[in-house]
Write a protein that holds these residues in place. Structure first.
Motif, mmCIF file in Angstrom:
data_model
loop_
_atom_site.group_PDB
_atom_site.id
_atom_site.type_symbol
_atom_site.label_atom_id
_atom_site.label_comp_id
_atom_site.label_asym_id
_atom_site.label_seq_id
_atom_site.Cartn_x
_atom_site.Cartn_y
_atom_site.Cartn_z
ATOM 1 N N TYR A 98 0.781 -1.227 0.000
ATOM 2 C CA TYR A 98 0.000 0.000 0.000
ATOM 3 C C TYR A 98 0.818 1.285 0.000
ATOM 4 C CZ TYR A 98 -3.752 -3.230 1.090
ATOM 5 O OH TYR A 98 -4.643 -4.262 1.045
ATOM 6 N N GLY A 99 2.117 1.177 0.113
ATOM 7 C CA GLY A 99 2.956 2.369 0.116
ATOM 8 C C GLY A 99 2.627 3.270 1.292
ATOM 9 N N ASP A 100 2.460 4.554 1.018
ATOM 10 C CA ASP A 100 2.199 5.533 2.077
ATOM 11 C C ASP A 100 0.712 5.783 2.309
ATOM 12 O OD1 ASP A 100 4.851 5.889 2.657
ATOM 13 O OD2 ASP A 100 5.116 7.542 1.243
ATOM 14 N N ARG A 101 -0.163 4.990 1.671
ATOM 15 C CA ARG A 101 -1.592 5.168 1.911
ATOM 16 C C ARG A 101 -1.914 4.878 3.373
ATOM 17 N NH1 ARG A 101 -5.150 2.165 -2.465
ATOM 18 N NH2 ARG A 101 -3.520 0.633 -2.243
ATOM 19 N N SER A 102 -2.869 5.606 3.884
ATOM 20 C CA SER A 102 -3.265 5.450 5.286
ATOM 21 C C SER A 102 -4.177 4.237 5.442
ATOM 22 C CB SER A 102 -3.984 6.712 5.749
ATOM 23 O OG SER A 102 -4.420 6.547 7.072
ATOM 24 N N ILE A 103 -3.698 3.220 6.135
ATOM 25 C CA ILE A 103 -4.527 2.055 6.425
ATOM 26 C C ILE A 103 -4.428 1.741 7.909
ATOM 27 C CG2 ILE A 103 -4.226 1.065 4.118
ATOM 28 C CD1 ILE A 103 -2.414 -1.056 5.475
ATOM 29 N N THR A 104 -5.419 1.026 8.397
ATOM 30 C CA THR A 104 -5.428 0.588 9.789
ATOM 31 C C THR A 104 -5.638 -0.913 9.799
ATOM 32 O OG1 THR A 104 -6.364 2.687 10.535
ATOM 33 C CG2 THR A 104 -6.566 0.820 12.036
ATOM 34 N N ILE A 105 -4.776 -1.603 10.504
ATOM 35 C CA ILE A 105 -4.898 -3.044 10.700
ATOM 36 C C ILE A 105 -5.594 -3.247 12.033
ATOM 37 C CG2 ILE A 105 -3.655 -5.211 11.035
ATOM 38 C CD1 ILE A 105 -3.261 -4.166 8.218
ATOM 39 N N GLU A 106 -6.658 -4.044 12.031
ATOM 40 C CA GLU A 106 -7.378 -4.323 13.272
ATOM 41 C C GLU A 106 -7.301 -5.795 13.600
ATOM 42 O OE1 GLU A 106 -11.183 -2.745 14.065
ATOM 43 O OE2 GLU A 106 -10.797 -0.884 12.979
ATOM 44 N N SER A 107 -7.232 -6.073 14.891
ATOM 45 C CA SER A 107 -7.174 -7.441 15.378
ATOM 46 C C SER A 107 -7.812 -7.479 16.755
ATOM 47 C CB SER A 107 -5.710 -7.901 15.447
ATOM 48 O OG SER A 107 -5.632 -9.235 15.867
ATOM 49 N N GLU A 108 -8.003 -8.679 17.270
ATOM 50 C CA GLU A 108 -8.521 -8.835 18.624
ATOM 51 C C GLU A 108 -7.681 -9.850 19.378
ATOM 52 O OE1 GLU A 108 -12.660 -9.597 19.146
ATOM 53 O OE2 GLU A 108 -13.231 -7.671 18.296
ATOM 54 N N ALA A 109 -7.672 -9.691 20.675
ATOM 55 C CA ALA A 109 -7.005 -10.635 21.578
ATOM 56 C C ALA A 109 -7.920 -10.810 22.777
ATOM 57 C CB ALA A 109 -5.653 -10.090 22.015
ATOM 58 N N ALA A 110 -7.800 -11.942 23.442
ATOM 59 C CA ALA A 110 -8.697 -12.200 24.573
ATOM 60 C C ALA A 110 -7.955 -12.851 25.726
ATOM 61 C CB ALA A 110 -9.851 -13.085 24.128
#
Length: 187
Positions: A71-83
């Motif tokens: 994605y280069g410098d595009r703004s992305i957000t990686i989301e995950s969960e932990a429990a």
């Protein structure tokens, strides 16, 4: 408005005041900053794992770093969960441009889902003008407790829990109806 002579102290006070955990890490895994909430969440998630960044958080961090090629410098957000047995955590990783640091940085936001649900329930209780007892019942219900569990915790009958929740739903509906009416009048 008067600004502090120490902008770093001001920024640190703001970051420490967040309910969410905040971790700032370079792309070379050098930790630049962690607030107290992040330290607590990491300790809960890494009971056996001795690394500061628990495996679940490390995975989100690595996914963001590896995505840079795609994605280069595009703004992305990686989301995950932990429990853990007690709660769930939402993990968000995104690039954080910091001019003071020579390396690219990753912002990791760690959110305790139980804390977020509690905050939402308190806001709803105020918005719907719930009584103190209705608020107690609503907080427990929003936390995932069954009618029987709520009754046992509050030393009331299950039918009383049902009565309180019926009142909560009626008050919620009144507020929703008022909002809908106001919106229809505005258009």
């Amino acid at each position: 408005m008067k600004y502090s002579e120490e902008p770093d102290a001001f920024l640190q006070a703001v970051l420490e005041g967040f309910v969410d955990g905040i971790v700032v890490v370079t792309d070379q895994q050098e930790i630049i900053y962690t607030n107290a909430t992040a330290q607590s969440i990491c300790a809960q998630l890494s009971k056996e794992d001795k690394a500061f960044l628990p495996t679940e958080i490390q995975r989100a961090y690595e996914a963001l770093v590896e995505s840079r090629d795609l994605y280069g410098d595009r703004s992305i957000t990686i989301e995950s969960e932990a429990a853990t047995p007690e709660t769930r955590f939402r993990i968000r990783a995104q690039w954080l441009p910091l001019e003071l640091v020579q390396r690219p940085c990753v912002l990791l936001r760690l959110q305790d889902q139980n804390q977020a649900t509690l905050g939402l329930a308190v806001t709803e209780a105020q918005k719907w003008d719930l009584t103190p007892r209705e608020t107690e019942v609503w907080l427990l219900r929003r936390s995932g407790c069954s009618y029987k569990e709520i009754a046992a915790m509050l030393y009331i009958a299950p039918d009383t829990v049902k009565k309180h929740l019926k009142n909560v739903h009626l008050k919620r509906q009144v507020v929703q109806d008022e909002t809908d009416w106001q919106e229809s009048q505005a258009s």
